[in-house]
Design an enzyme around this catalytic site. Structure first.
Site, PDB file in Angstrom:
ATOM      1  CG  ASP A 104      -9.481   5.998  -1.126  1.00 52.32           C
ATOM      2  OD1 ASP A 104      -9.869   7.067  -1.639  1.00 52.32           O
ATOM      3  OD2 ASP A 104     -10.130   4.934  -1.204  1.00 52.32           O
ATOM      4  NE  ARG A 105      -7.194   4.652   5.551  1.00 55.70           N
ATOM      5  CZ  ARG A 105      -7.989   4.927   6.583  1.00 55.70           C
ATOM      6  NH1 ARG A 105      -7.922   6.103   7.154  1.00 55.70           N
ATOM      7  NH2 ARG A 105      -8.861   4.044   7.026  1.00 55.70           N
TER       8      ARG A 105
ATOM      9  CG  HIS B 195      -3.335   3.944   1.539  1.00 53.77           C
ATOM     10  ND1 HIS B 195      -4.645   3.899   1.128  1.00 53.77           N
ATOM     11  CD2 HIS B 195      -3.095   2.761   2.163  1.00 53.77           C
ATOM     12  CE1 HIS B 195      -5.184   2.755   1.491  1.00 53.77           C
ATOM     13  NE2 HIS B 195      -4.260   2.026   2.107  1.00 53.77           N
TER      14      HIS B 195
ATOM     15  CG  HIS C 208      -4.776  -5.122  -1.380  1.00 50.68           C
ATOM     16  ND1 HIS C 208      -3.741  -4.218  -1.261  1.00 50.68           N
ATOM     17  CD2 HIS C 208      -5.703  -4.744  -0.459  1.00 50.68           C
ATOM     18  CE1 HIS C 208      -4.032  -3.333  -0.332  1.00 50.68           C
ATOM     19  NE2 HIS C 208      -5.219  -3.628   0.176  1.00 50.68           N
TER      20      HIS C 208
ATOM     21  CG  ASP D 168      -5.463  -0.404  -0.488  1.00 53.46           C
ATOM     22  OD1 ASP D 168      -6.338  -0.731  -1.317  1.00 53.46           O
ATOM     23  OD2 ASP D 168      -5.602  -0.561   0.736  1.00 53.46           O
TER      24      ASP D 168
ATOM     25  CG  ASP E 109      -1.761  -1.139   1.467  1.00 55.79           C
ATOM     26  OD1 ASP E 109      -1.337  -2.263   1.155  1.00 55.79           O
ATOM     27  OD2 ASP E 109      -2.885  -0.950   1.971  1.00 55.79           O
TER      28      ASP E 109
ATOM     29  NE  ARG F 226      -7.666  -3.826   7.981  1.00 59.08           N
ATOM     30  CZ  ARG F 226      -7.024  -3.071   7.106  1.00 59.08           C
ATOM     31  NH1 ARG F 226      -7.624  -2.712   5.996  1.00 59.08           N
ATOM     32  NH2 ARG F 226      -5.800  -2.676   7.341  1.00 59.08           N
TER      33      ARG F 226
ATOM     34  CG  ASN G 272      -9.219  -2.561   0.826  1.00 54.02           C
ATOM     35  OD1 ASN G 272      -7.997  -2.442   0.699  1.00 54.02           O
ATOM     36  ND2 ASN G 272      -9.868  -2.063   1.868  1.00 54.02           N
ATOM     37  CG  HIS G 273      -8.601   1.997   0.117  1.00 60.00           C
ATOM     38  ND1 HIS G 273      -9.297   3.061   0.631  1.00 60.00           N
ATOM     39  CD2 HIS G 273      -8.305   1.205   1.184  1.00 60.00           C
ATOM     40  CE1 HIS G 273      -9.403   2.942   1.940  1.00 60.00           C
ATOM     41  NE2 HIS G 273      -8.810   1.821   2.301  1.00 60.00           N
TER      42      HIS G 273
ATOM     43  CG  HIS H 286      -5.911  -5.503   3.424  1.00 62.63           C
ATOM     44  ND1 HIS H 286      -6.660  -4.414   3.033  1.00 62.63           N
ATOM     45  CD2 HIS H 286      -6.756  -6.290   4.161  1.00 62.63           C
ATOM     46  CE1 HIS H 286      -7.897  -4.546   3.497  1.00 62.63           C
ATOM     47  NE2 HIS H 286      -7.979  -5.664   4.190  1.00 62.63           N
TER      48      HIS H 286
END
Length: 541
Positions: free
Chosen positions: A296-297, A266, A393, A293, A264, A442, A325-326, A469
């Protein structure tokens, strides 16, 4: 390597403990009788230590210490609520939700516990449940205008989601087709006032070059954006390559070639630039695989995804990208990428990204072509006696017997991961230490144990699973008796986790080398700056 990075072999790797201990299952939890005065004092001492760890951003230690305090005094709701907050920082939203619920059971007037639970519901994409808890907070604290505004924003988000569902048209052209039409109609010509890097073209057809790519990086570092036409060309150029790939991509590592697996990132653009300075760019002798990923964020997700897609367009056989997943609509709506894409390049650009994300492969099989460099009777090899690594991922599956061929044939294009099934599991599954399967901490997907990993690797002739992840404080962790490795490449994740980043280099014999690196400075913009509706501070909780 740079003086900010460290490299180690698998035998010398540092691993981190689990992010936190499991929460007791609420349905089997038997709260003890009133604790003794001595136990109350010890719980208070442990709570103070946990608070210090939390303030120092050592969230695993905080969760552990709050757990020890709960063992001494299960009747104290603040301990459960505080542990919920620590687990939220560890992205253990399912466990945190349970903790907040326990705090509410102990004290039904505990406004902060309702707020923590509302935040967890938002993180696992259940805004209707969050609104119910916001109402509880406001019933207890009618003058809390911050919560009132967050409830109003969440209600607007719910209406927006319902509206988007209502206007979806069966058989409507996808965004790739529509963008090609708009370009052909002259509706996305290059702005005449643009003075930045020039994307080369011949006979009206654009093509990516290393020179443009490097100039684009400088342009981004100067805080500038590309024109919409260039953004579309980059995304469409990458899409053309992704569309040729199956849901499981096979990559052979020949003699003299290496492949770096990146976890990730991000939207942490300045960390990605440092990371690429350590890996080097993709080339005929050096492949890159980004394991989902990318967005995002972090608040430079556009810059990160355009850089990655530019490399894919330029070097389609040396640059690989898995879907995380993002790379999904519901996550992009909640965690910032949708707002950032629309802010920088408009509504249609976001729709284009959203569709192309569904075309990203779900996994990659890295296949060594040389015999292993050392004999290991325990190693699981391919039928040809070679090492190979399944890179995905999230992780493995809710059932045994899933084959590589079955993964290759997953119908992914135009589809979102959802809440169950193979697509959800490859992007959202997590590890657990104990054997078997269970619910994810989660709140989405499943958790799978070392026995599940061993059975799957043995069935498919796979030496090991490489997944991402989840944050690992040292950037990577070798788990499940050496059969599963987690790699995470966003150092000091969301500017508060204090973790290292890492990547894994694999050679033609299947040998692995691990490189860690620290966070890089970046301009003064907070994570999740583009979350819509004023919910950024809530989603950062």
């Amino acid at each position: 390597m740079s003086d900010q990075s460290t490299t180690s072999s698998p035998l010398l790797s540092a691993s981190t403990p689990p992010s936190s201990v499991p929460s007791p299952q609420l349905q089997t939890l038997h709260l003890s009788n009133e604790p003794s005065a001595e136990d109350k004092l010890e719980a208070a001492r442990l709570k103070a230590e946990a608070n210090k760890a939390f303030t120092a951003h050592d969230f695993p230690a905080a969760a552990r210490l709050y757990s020890e305090a709960i063992e001494k005094n299960q009747q104290e709701p603040t301990l459960w609520c505080n542990r919920a907050y620590a687990r939220m920082k560890l992205e253990e939203y399912g466990y945190a939700l349970n903790d907040a619920t326990q705090a509410i059971a102990l004290d039904p007037t505990y406004a902060k516990a309702y707020y923590r639970r509302a935040t967890c519901y938002m993180q696992i994409l259940k805004p209707q449940s969050a609104v119910a808890d916001f109402r509880k907070v406001l019933a207890l604290e009618p003058k809390n205008e911050t919560v009132r505004q967050q409830m109003v924003s969440t209600q607007k988000l719910i209406r927006k989601i319902e509206f988007e569902k209502a206007i979806e048209v069966e058989g409507e052209k996808n965004a790739v087709e529509r963008c090609y039409e708009i370009i052909a109609e002259g509706g996305c010509d290059l702005d005449a006032n643009y003075t930045g890097p020039i994307l080369p073209s011949k006979d009206g057809k654009f093509n990516m070059t290393q020179e443009f790519l490097q100039a684009m990086i400088v342009w981004f570092k100067d805080g500038k954006t590309l024109p919409k036409r260039y953004v579309w060309e980059i995304v469409l150029g990458a899409h053309e390559q992704f569309a040729k790939e199956e849901s499981l991509v096979y990559v052979d590592i020949e003699e003299g070639v290496t492949c770096d697996v990146i976890g990730d990132v991000h939207g942490q653009f300045y960390d990605v630039l440092h990371l690429f300075s350590l890996t080097g760019p993709p080339s005929e002798k050096h492949y890159l695989l980004m394991n989902g990923d990318l967005v995002d964020r972090g608040s430079w997700s556009i810059e990160v995804i355009l850089l990655a897609f530019s490399y894919k367009w330029l070097y389609p056989k040396f640059m690989y990208i898995n879907r995380g997943n993002h790379e999904a609509k519901d996550m992009n709506r909640s965690y910032g990428f949708e707002g950032e894409a629309k802010h920088k390049h408009g509504e249609m650009s976001y729709k284009l990204f959203a569709h192309v994300f569904t075309v990203l492969p779900l996994s990659t099989l890295i296949c060594a072509t040389k015999v292993p460099s050392s004999k290991d009777d325990k190693a699981i090899l391919s039928p040809q006696g070679r090492k190979r690594f399944f890179v995905v991922h999230g992780g493995l599956f809710s059932k045994d017997g899933v084959t590589l061929d079955e993964i290759s044939k997953i119908d992914r294009i135009g589809r979102q991961p959802g809440q169950e099934g193979l697509m959800c599991e490859v992007s959202s599954s997590i590890l657990k230490e104990l054997p078997g399967r269970g619910p994810s901490k989660r709140g989405v997907g499943i958790a799978f144990g070392p026995d599940v990993t061993k059975r799957w690797c043995t069935l498919n002739g796979v030496t090991g699973v490489i997944r991402s992840h989840e944050v690992r404080q040292n950037g990577y962790e070798i788990e499940h008796d050496g059969l599963c490795t987690t790699v995470f490449s966003a150092p000091n994740y969301v500017d508060q986790s204090g973790n290292k980043g890492a990547f894994i280099r694999i050679d033609a014999a299947g040998d692995r080398q691990y490189t860690q690196f620290e966070a890089s400075p970046h301009p003064p913009m907070k994570p999740m700056a583009y979350v819509q509706g004023g919910l950024g501070s809530l989603m950062m909780s």
